[in-house]
Design a protein around this motif. Structure first.
Motif, short mmCIF file in Angstrom:
data_model
loop_
_atom_site.label_atom_id
_atom_site.label_comp_id
_atom_site.label_asym_id
_atom_site.label_seq_id
_atom_site.Cartn_x
_atom_site.Cartn_y
_atom_site.Cartn_z
N TRP A 171 -3.21 2.45 1.23
CA TRP A 171 -2.27 2.43 2.45
C TRP A 171 -2.71 1.65 3.62
CZ3 TRP A 171 -0.57 8.47 2.38
CH2 TRP A 171 0.01 8.71 1.16
N ARG A 172 -3.97 1.62 3.56
CA ARG A 172 -4.46 0.86 4.89
C ARG A 172 -5.01 -0.65 4.62
NH1 ARG A 172 -2.83 1.86 9.10
NH2 ARG A 172 -4.59 1.11 9.92
N ARG A 174 -4.37 -4.66 3.94
CA ARG A 174 -3.90 -5.59 4.99
C ARG A 174 -2.48 -5.81 4.36
NH1 ARG A 174 -6.64 -11.53 5.10
NH2 ARG A 174 -6.35 -12.06 2.82
N TYR A 177 0.21 -1.43 4.38
CA TYR A 177 0.55 -1.14 5.59
C TYR A 177 -0.44 -1.51 6.75
CZ TYR A 177 4.50 0.96 3.22
OH TYR A 177 5.67 1.17 2.44
N GLY A 178 -1.76 -1.60 6.30
CA GLY A 178 -2.70 -1.84 7.17
C GLY A 178 -2.90 -2.55 8.49
N TYR A 183 -2.89 2.17 13.52
CA TYR A 183 -3.62 3.57 13.18
C TYR A 183 -2.84 4.12 11.93
CZ TYR A 183 -5.08 2.79 17.94
OH TYR A 183 -5.80 2.11 18.99
N PRO A 184 -3.57 5.01 11.15
CA PRO A 184 -2.82 5.43 10.03
C PRO A 184 -1.48 6.47 10.11
CG PRO A 184 -5.28 6.09 10.02
CD PRO A 184 -4.77 5.33 11.25
#
Length: 288
Positions: A171-172, A174, A177-178, A183-184
């Motif tokens: 999820w993080r 690029r 959603y990164g 921020y997470p």
């Protein structure tokens, strides 16, 4: 499948439009703000900013059919950019909304530009936030997002692309959603974004039609119309640290529009996620 919408978004409603059933939430009193999110998110993107604005505005947060919605559109619905713009206009008309503040973020800003350019009657102000400009491609090149369009050519490649999202560690990245949220994002919101595209073939069909048809020729034509003909306020709220939609592009577009850029510091593209208080301040200035 976790599909919840945050209670802070208000009451849930359905509205029947020519393209199908659209679900939305609404809360508050005052001038209407209609929020337009981008691809592979939903109304939960606004869960932090809505409670900061609902004392001054009627905050209306639809789930647009961009891959994270719950109710599929009609099977024959056209979800190309001009038709998404028409869907926005149909929504405003169905709710009999006038003098709307139309707030678009990420590719929701591109769709908002198309809607305001083609159907300006009910729009009183257009607010663009970290989205496609005339200097951007659609999908944007930074972060590798053109892959989303390329894999949409076939249902198998489209489905395969998103399977990695079953692993929270992705999820993080690029190109997920990164580079969109600095921020997470909390897990409940993230699950609401990814579960539909992972688990519902009808939702994948809508998402594939939408992302497979985007092209910068649409956003650039809409921008030209806004510059030459719109004649209503256009404001830019831009993430100061945006890696996907460069702030320099926002400045160039603002100059063409005869407006300025309000910078939201310490944020990536999802400004309402990273800095909801500053976004609320930026929007609330038009109710003072």
């Amino acid at each position: 499948m976790t599909v919840s919408r945050d209670e802070r978004l208000g009451t849930a409603y359905d509205v029947e439009l020519p393209a199908g059933t659209l679900q939305y939430h609404a809360v508050g009193n005052g001038p209407p703000i209609v929020f337009v999110h981008g691809y592979l998110v939903n109304a939960n993107l606004w869960r932090k900013v809505v409670p900061l604005l609902s004392g001054q505005f009627r905050c209306i947060t639809p789930d647009w059919p961009l891959g994270s919605h719950l109710v599929p559109m009609n099977r024959d619905a056209d979800l190309s950019p001009p038709r998404i713009a028409e869907l926005i206009a149909d929504f405003l008309a169905a709710l009999d909304l006038w003098d709307v503040i139309l707030f678009g973020n990420d590719s929701g800003g591109a769709y908002s530009q198309l809607a305001a350019a083609a159907y300006p009657e009910r729009v009183g102000r257009l607010v663009l936030s970290s989205c496609e400009t005339p200097d951007c491609t659609w999908p944007p090149t930074p972060g590798g997002f053109p892959l989303l369009k390329r894999t949409a050519v076939h249902p198998l490649t489209y489905r395969a692309l998103y399977q990695v999202l079953r692993w929270p560690g992705s999820w993080r990245w690029r190109n997920t959603y990164g580079w969109l949220a600095k921020y997470p994002i909390d897990e409940v919101a993230m699950r609401s974004y990814i579960d539909p595209v992972l688990n519902d073939a009808a939702i994948r069909y809508d998402g594939r039609k939408a992302i497979g048809s985007v092209d910068e020729r649409y956003s650039r034509a809409a921008a030209a119309t806004l510059v030459e003909q719109f004649g209503k306020p256009v404001d830019l709220l831009w993430a100061g640290d945006d890696r996907v939609f460069p702030p320099v592009h926002a400045s160039a577009y603002a100059e063409r529009l005869g407006t300025s850029v309000q910078v939201i510091p310490d944020s990536f593209t999802y400004v309402a996620e990273d800095q909801p208080e500053l976004v609320a301040e930026g929007l609330a200035q038009w109710q003072r």
